[in-house]
Design an enzyme around this catalytic site. Structure first.
Site, PDB file in Angstrom:
ATOM      1  N   ARG A 147       0.840  -1.188   0.000  1.00  0.00           N
ATOM      2  CA  ARG A 147       0.000   0.000   0.000  1.00  0.00           C
ATOM      3  C   ARG A 147       0.872   1.233   0.000  1.00  0.00           C
ATOM      4  O   ARG A 147       1.909   1.261   0.622  1.00  0.00           O
ATOM      5  CB  ARG A 147      -0.838   0.048   1.277  1.00  0.00           C
ATOM      6  CG  ARG A 147      -1.847  -1.054   1.357  1.00  0.00           C
ATOM      7  CD  ARG A 147      -2.459  -1.020   2.719  1.00  0.00           C
ATOM      8  NE  ARG A 147      -3.646  -1.867   2.745  1.00  0.00           N
ATOM      9  CZ  ARG A 147      -4.410  -2.003   3.803  1.00  0.00           C
ATOM     10  NH1 ARG A 147      -4.119  -1.351   4.908  1.00  0.00           N
ATOM     11  NH2 ARG A 147      -5.460  -2.782   3.768  1.00  0.00           N
ATOM     12  N   THR A 148       0.407   2.253  -0.702  1.00  0.00           N
ATOM     13  CA  THR A 148       1.163   3.500  -0.709  1.00  0.00           C
ATOM     14  C   THR A 148       1.084   4.128   0.666  1.00  0.00           C
ATOM     15  O   THR A 148       0.012   4.485   1.116  1.00  0.00           O
ATOM     16  CB  THR A 148       0.557   4.478  -1.729  1.00  0.00           C
ATOM     17  OG1 THR A 148       0.403   3.808  -2.963  1.00  0.00           O
ATOM     18  CG2 THR A 148       1.456   5.670  -1.895  1.00  0.00           C
ATOM     19  N   GLN A 149       2.220   4.248   1.359  1.00  0.00           N
ATOM     20  CA  GLN A 149       2.182   4.848   2.681  1.00  0.00           C
ATOM     21  C   GLN A 149       2.998   6.119   2.746  1.00  0.00           C
ATOM     22  O   GLN A 149       2.819   6.922   3.642  1.00  0.00           O
ATOM     23  CB  GLN A 149       2.719   3.841   3.698  1.00  0.00           C
ATOM     24  CG  GLN A 149       1.872   2.586   3.683  1.00  0.00           C
ATOM     25  CD  GLN A 149       2.105   1.732   4.885  1.00  0.00           C
ATOM     26  OE1 GLN A 149       3.036   1.969   5.620  1.00  0.00           O
ATOM     27  NE2 GLN A 149       1.277   0.744   5.070  1.00  0.00           N
TER      28      GLN A 149
ATOM     29  N   ASN B 265      -5.399   2.924   0.739  1.00  0.00           N
ATOM     30  CA  ASN B 265      -4.323   2.720  -0.228  1.00  0.00           C
ATOM     31  C   ASN B 265      -4.366   3.840  -1.263  1.00  0.00           C
ATOM     32  O   ASN B 265      -4.680   3.605  -2.428  1.00  0.00           O
ATOM     33  CB  ASN B 265      -4.485   1.357  -0.906  1.00  0.00           C
ATOM     34  CG  ASN B 265      -3.324   1.042  -1.827  1.00  0.00           C
ATOM     35  OD1 ASN B 265      -2.293   1.715  -1.793  1.00  0.00           O
ATOM     36  ND2 ASN B 265      -3.493   0.036  -2.669  1.00  0.00           N
ATOM     37  N   PRO B 266      -4.062   5.071  -0.821  1.00  0.00           N
ATOM     38  CA  PRO B 266      -4.310   6.219  -1.695  1.00  0.00           C
ATOM     39  C   PRO B 266      -3.326   6.325  -2.858  1.00  0.00           C
ATOM     40  O   PRO B 266      -2.218   5.802  -2.805  1.00  0.00           O
ATOM     41  CB  PRO B 266      -4.124   7.415  -0.754  1.00  0.00           C
ATOM     42  CG  PRO B 266      -3.195   6.925   0.292  1.00  0.00           C
ATOM     43  CD  PRO B 266      -3.483   5.471   0.467  1.00  0.00           C
TER      44      PRO B 266
END
Lengths: 266, 275
Positions: free
Chosen positions: A42-44, A146-147
């Site tokens: 996930r994009t963090q 998960n933007p």
């Protein structure tokens, strides 16, 4: 808690698993996690990033500007990146934030455009539709934790109407005649508003260009993650045109007299 | 006969290259009561003849609103119609959510046409037993489409489906060139005349068995609607004023018919409410 009925009580085969014991039930784990353990799923945090995007409405349409830099943290890593992207014949989307997520967005919009073009039925996607689509996409991703780590400006001109709107990684949207993302929202927005508000139907293309260039110059002075190489996109009834990269002229001579800066040997 | 040995499986062609199951599905559409559609430069309208199973029963609903800008009239199996119209509503809603625009009508019709085609090619599935006339408006103006269980969809200036629809088509073919410039009232009048052609002897259009669906700007006899131009259905007393505007039918002698004191009872016809 397993929300999915298809994982509950599967029919058992009395021959080898009479009590439906397999697969083994697992309780969910909610303790501390290493974000990079499975490879990042996930994009963090954004890695390679673009900075501000600016846009204004002017007499004939909408104009958008962004520099050509993609930073790797504090390193000015990629200096020829195009952060303004044309979608169809009526829209330009400009992105700040994670550049790989922006490339993914470009791919998604390309697929959308292909479907629309192959329909060949006289209907075309304009900025209104693109903006709505992106809003739904960005909000859906944020709701899944998960933007797509971007702030986007969507500008266009279709059916005689100007369009300019913002959407970001949280799914927040707003619209105005001047918009800016990132540092631009703090530093450039007051300058844009002063120059544009109330005069949207009066400002010529030349003047619009000058307003954006002046704001980009101020951003280059003040934003430590910006570059003086930039592009400007203009969308009007004549269609979309994204300029070639241009250089900003700056004046640093003021530094001569300041101790610790300039060429002085102290 | 050859026809019977090749007609039980959907996926078997006949030696003549026909799919008999699909053709039988088209028969189901022809059994439904008539629906007529026509359009002008500004409006698209549907007119439908409602059937009732008996004097005690209500009249079968023939028209459905899909979205503000799309409406349909059905002929055939009503249950299949509900399923397909629900699907159309979902598609239209989805387009508004994703793209903030009313769904282009041709794409909406293509979506059910593609869905119906699957049922003509997969083993074990039966074709839908209902045909639609779809009216709608989008950026390119008002439209009329026909959808049929074969998976075909076409756009028309005027069309009719259902029982005895050929008579209505004959009327429409005679007059369609004048439709483009008609105002709403004249367009409805043409449509009612066409619908009247599909009636059996001694039956007539009345406020109980006629419904009119309209897309386009508000007409003379209507109250203002919102949003402007959206699909609306006129039924019951609202239709009276348009029925009055029809020209009296000439007492033309029908070929080989003997007007009698006792008209033969027909089990599947619209029942006249007395009085």
């Amino acid at each position: 808690m397993d929300h999915f009925p298809t994982n509950w009580g599967r029919p058992r085969n009395d021959a080898f698993d009479a009590y439906a014991t397999y697969p083994i039930h697992q309780r969910p784990y909610n303790g501390p996690k290493d974000s990079f353990a499975d490879g990042v799923q996930r994009t963090q945090q954004p890695i390679v990033t673009g900075t501000s995007v600016l846009a204004i409405k002017y007499k004939d349409g909408v104009m958008m500007a962004a520099d050509n830099l993609a930073s790797y943290g504090s390193l000015a890593r990629f200096k020829d990146v195009q952060r303004l992207h044309q979608v169809g014949n009526y829209t330009v989307i400009g992105a700040g934030g994670d550049m790989s997520d922006f490339q993914y967005i470009q791919y998604i919009l390309e697929e959308l455009s292909i479907d629309e073009i192959s329909a060949q039925d006289g209907h075309e996607l304009g900025p209104v539709e693109i903006h709505e689509y992106m809003s739904q996409l960005m909000y859906a991703r944020r709701s899944k934790m998960n933007p797509l780590w971007n702030s986007l400006l969507i500008g266009g001109f279709k059916d005689g109407k100007r369009f300019l709107s913002y959407v970001d990684l949280l799914g927040t949207t707003y619209s105005a005649s001047t918009l800016a993302t990132g540092y631009g929202a703090f530093i450039a927005q007051p300058l844009l508003r002063k120059a544009v508000e109330g005069r949207e139907d009066v400002i010529t293309e030349e003047e619009a260009r000058k307003i954006l260039e002046d704001s980009l110059r101020v951003l280059f002075y003040r934003d430590a993650r910006s570059l003086n190489k930039f592009q400007i996109a203009a969308i009007s009834s004549a269609g979309v045109s994204i300029s070639d990269s241009m250089q900003l002229d700056t004046a640093w001579s003021f530094a001569e007299n300041i101790r610790g800066y300039g060429a002085q040997t102290q | 006969m050859f026809r019977n040995t090749y007609d039980s499986d959907n996926t078997v062609f006949s030696p003549q290259g026909r799919l008999h199951q699909v053709e039988y599905a088209l028969e189901a559409v022809k059994q439904g009561s008539a629906a007529v559609g026509l359009r002008s430069k500004t409006h698209a309208i549907l007119l439908a003849l409602k059937r009732s199973t008996g004097e005690l029963a209500s009249y079968q609903q023939k028209m459905f609103r899909i979205d503000d800008h799309v409406g349909i009239a059905i002929a055939g199996l009503t249950s299949d119609a509900r399923v397909l119209s629900n699907f159309m509503r979902q598609q239209a809603m989805g387009e508004r959510m994703m793209f903030n625009r009313p769904m282009p009508v041709n794409r909406l019709v293509s979506s059910i046409a593609d869905k119906a085609q699957v049922n003509t090619q997969e083993y074990g599935r039966r074709p839908y037993g209902v045909g639609f006339l779809v009216i709608g408006q989008d950026q390119s103006g008002p439209h009329l489409f026909e959808f049929s269980p074969s998976g075909n969809s076409y756009e028309y200036y005027a069309m009719s489906i259902g029982a005895r629809s050929q008579s209505a088509k004959t009327y429409l073919e005679k007059h369609y060139e004048s439709f483009a410039d008609c105002n709403l009232e004249d367009l409805i009048r043409h449509g009612l005349h066409a619908l009247r052609e599909t009636l059996q002897q001694d039956k007539e259009l009345n406020v109980n068995n006629t419904s009119v669906g309209i897309i386009g700007p508000v007409g003379q006899h209507e109250k203002p609607i919102s949003p402007l131009g959206s699909f609306r259905i006129l039924e019951g007393d609202n239709v009276e004023v348009y029925l009055q505007s029809m020209e009296k039918k000439e007492e033309a002698p029908a070929p080989a018919s003997v007007p009698d004191a006792a008209p033969a009872p027909t089990a599947d016809e619209d029942v006249q409410m007395s009085g």
